[in-house]
Design an enzyme around this catalytic site. Sequence first.
Site, short mmCIF file in Angstrom:
data_model
loop_
_atom_site.label_atom_id
_atom_site.label_comp_id
_atom_site.label_asym_id
_atom_site.label_seq_id
_atom_site.Cartn_x
_atom_site.Cartn_y
_atom_site.Cartn_z
N LYS A 114 0.73 -1.09 -0.02
CA LYS A 114 -0.02 0.00 -0.13
C LYS A 114 0.81 1.23 0.14
CE LYS A 114 -1.36 2.77 2.84
NZ LYS A 114 -1.44 3.99 1.90
N GLU A 143 10.27 1.28 9.94
CA GLU A 143 11.44 2.35 9.42
C GLU A 143 10.62 3.65 9.70
OE1 GLU A 143 14.30 1.86 8.83
OE2 GLU A 143 14.52 -0.07 8.13
N CYS A 194 13.79 11.15 5.91
CA CYS A 194 13.85 10.62 7.40
C CYS A 194 15.39 10.74 7.79
CB CYS A 194 13.46 9.20 7.49
SG CYS A 194 14.34 7.95 6.60
N GLU A 235 10.50 16.77 13.65
CA GLU A 235 11.15 16.42 12.19
C GLU A 235 10.70 17.69 11.31
OE1 GLU A 235 9.69 12.60 10.86
OE2 GLU A 235 11.61 12.48 9.79
P1 NAP Z 1 2.73 8.56 7.77
O1 NAP Z 1 1.79 9.50 7.83
O2 NAP Z 1 3.05 7.52 8.74
O3 NAP Z 1 2.32 7.47 6.23
C1 NAP Z 1 3.03 6.69 5.90
C2 NAP Z 1 2.32 5.33 5.25
O4 NAP Z 1 1.45 4.90 6.18
C3 NAP Z 1 1.45 6.04 4.26
O5 NAP Z 1 1.25 5.02 3.26
C4 NAP Z 1 0.03 6.30 5.10
O6 NAP Z 1 -1.07 6.19 4.01
C5 NAP Z 1 0.11 5.06 5.92
N1 NAP Z 1 -0.89 5.24 6.83
C6 NAP Z 1 -1.19 6.40 7.67
N2 NAP Z 1 -2.03 6.12 8.56
C7 NAP Z 1 -2.16 4.95 8.57
C8 NAP Z 1 -2.84 3.67 9.46
N3 NAP Z 1 -3.71 4.48 10.47
N4 NAP Z 1 -2.75 2.52 9.07
C9 NAP Z 1 -1.98 2.03 8.07
N5 NAP Z 1 -1.15 2.74 7.40
C10 NAP Z 1 -1.16 4.19 7.42
O7 NAP Z 1 4.28 9.12 7.08
P2 NAP Z 1 4.24 9.86 5.74
O8 NAP Z 1 4.00 11.34 6.13
O9 NAP Z 1 3.81 9.49 4.73
O10 NAP Z 1 6.01 9.95 5.72
C11 NAP Z 1 6.93 10.63 6.32
C12 NAP Z 1 7.54 9.83 7.62
O11 NAP Z 1 8.12 8.64 7.09
C13 NAP Z 1 8.46 10.62 8.24
O12 NAP Z 1 8.29 10.63 9.64
C14 NAP Z 1 9.67 9.94 7.88
O13 NAP Z 1 10.89 10.00 8.71
C15 NAP Z 1 9.57 8.75 7.68
N6 NAP Z 1 10.21 7.82 6.86
C16 NAP Z 1 10.93 6.82 7.38
C17 NAP Z 1 12.09 6.30 6.85
C18 NAP Z 1 12.95 5.20 7.31
O14 NAP Z 1 13.43 4.39 6.64
N7 NAP Z 1 13.27 5.16 8.45
C19 NAP Z 1 12.12 6.31 5.31
C20 NAP Z 1 11.16 7.34 4.74
C21 NAP Z 1 10.44 7.86 5.53
P3 NAP Z 1 -1.62 7.60 3.60
O15 NAP Z 1 -0.80 8.26 2.59
O16 NAP Z 1 -2.86 7.30 2.96
O17 NAP Z 1 -1.94 8.58 4.56
#
Ligand code: NAP
Length: 483
Positions: free
Chosen positions: A172, A248, A282, A379
Amino acid sequence: MPTDLFIAGEWVGAETGERFDVLDPATGQAVASVADAGPQDGLRALEAAAQVQPELAATSPRQRADWLNAAYQAVMDRADELALVMTLEMGKPLAEAKGEVTYAAEFLRHFAEEALRIDGGYQTAPAGNARFLVMRQPVGPSLLITPWNFPMAMGTRKIGPALAAGCTSVIKPAQQTPLSMLALVQILDEVGVPSGAVNAVTTTGAGALMEPMIRSGQARKLSFTGSTKVGKVLLEQCAERVLRTSMELGGNAPFIVFDDADLDDAVAGAMAAKMRNMGEACTAANRIYVQESVVQEFGRRLAAEMGGLSVGPGTREDVTVGPLIDQAAQDKVAELVQDAVDGGAEVLTGGTVPEGEGYFYPPTVLTGVSPQARMASEEIFGPVAPLTPFTSEAEVLGLANDTPYGLVSYVYTRDLDRALRMAEGLESGMVGLNQGVVSNPAAPFGGIKESGLGREGGSVGIDEFLEIKYVGIAGPRPADQEG
Ligand code: NAP
């Protein structure tokens, strides 16, 4: 360009017929409309993955490696076209998008090689009366959730090891960037990956779609990349069925420059660590600590570099900084800068939201940022470099570790002893020593503390998709005497 769900080898619309628009963050205009999956679609995709699991587990490592290698080649052959799709849905400049496509493809090639190295063990029990046979088998149907900031690489970093290990999956992607993932899944289909082995669902209702799958009992694994906040919710859901998890999560990377560092290198490293992906990474340097005697000079040089970047739509060849992902991201960055300025920080360059369409924010350098500023603990996810001076090694180590996150840290120094002390003392899963980028498909990427669980890439990335099975074998009885 595929825009439907991919379930059991077929491109299908959502059961409800719903669709949603994908917006270009440079204009706010729709570039495509994709299927909006609901819980029933998710469960069908998982059912398809579960049905094909035994067949995939029985394929030879060489066959799985061949699929991954063919997918690597196909992604590379279509790199320009895939980069354009990525820029249109996510905003990063074309050159960076092409860099991500190559990086994404490398995970496919890396795990093609790892598929051939799934090993086991054979051992004599200490008492000599038994033998231990240790084998590694696929975990089973896996749920893969990815964020919008690296729309393809975060997918291949999961699909690569899952497929290499023999695990089927339902992926997804983030709702802002589904197109890159759908294009990737189409390529996997074209190179012969069996129907149902990789399924993809796009949705505006991530929670409603994923929770029934997580709780269904059919999935055995969840691999998630995204925010710490959502990661914690998912860990709770996974507890019910005791799913294997890889997390991650978010970061708050310190970037530390000692006064003995090569300042040219340190500025170049800070540019890479800060500006890759417009700061929406990230791994982005979130807190830049510079030793007092060089902070002014470092700030001057960094501001000159940052101020020289060109901001605009990522599709324009001359642009080096694209828009942020959406209005909320632009508002948040502006708010964090205002908060730092209110706390006494000085703006060396940038700092003002431009007029006009798109979610742009200019490269910004702030000095004298207080450790109490919000951006010291949150962040930023934008092109803002906050500088804070420090005096001693002990002080900066304390500041760097004063966070619940622990993904990556960066250190610039030419003193080997100090470099090793810092590398050992920093509480993060990765350390960049005199380098501003640590991501590499062949290295174990991941965080400690609230930045995550498990590692992706490297030789251990495939372990996340393998279970260890131990077979205890009664020891051989002594052979009968001849005659
Ligand atoms: P996010 O809001 O946590 O969303 C990530 C993914 O999770 C998206 O596909 C999102 O779908 C989905 N999601 C959201 N709520 C969910 C739920 N209740 N149940 C299941 N899935 C759910 O994060 P983001 O804003 O897209 O990405 C930025 C974050 O990712 C930052 O904190 C960054 O540091 C982190 N990141 C970490 C790494 C690593 O390797 N450590 C790499 C890249 C990014 P929707 O798009 O539909 O909301």
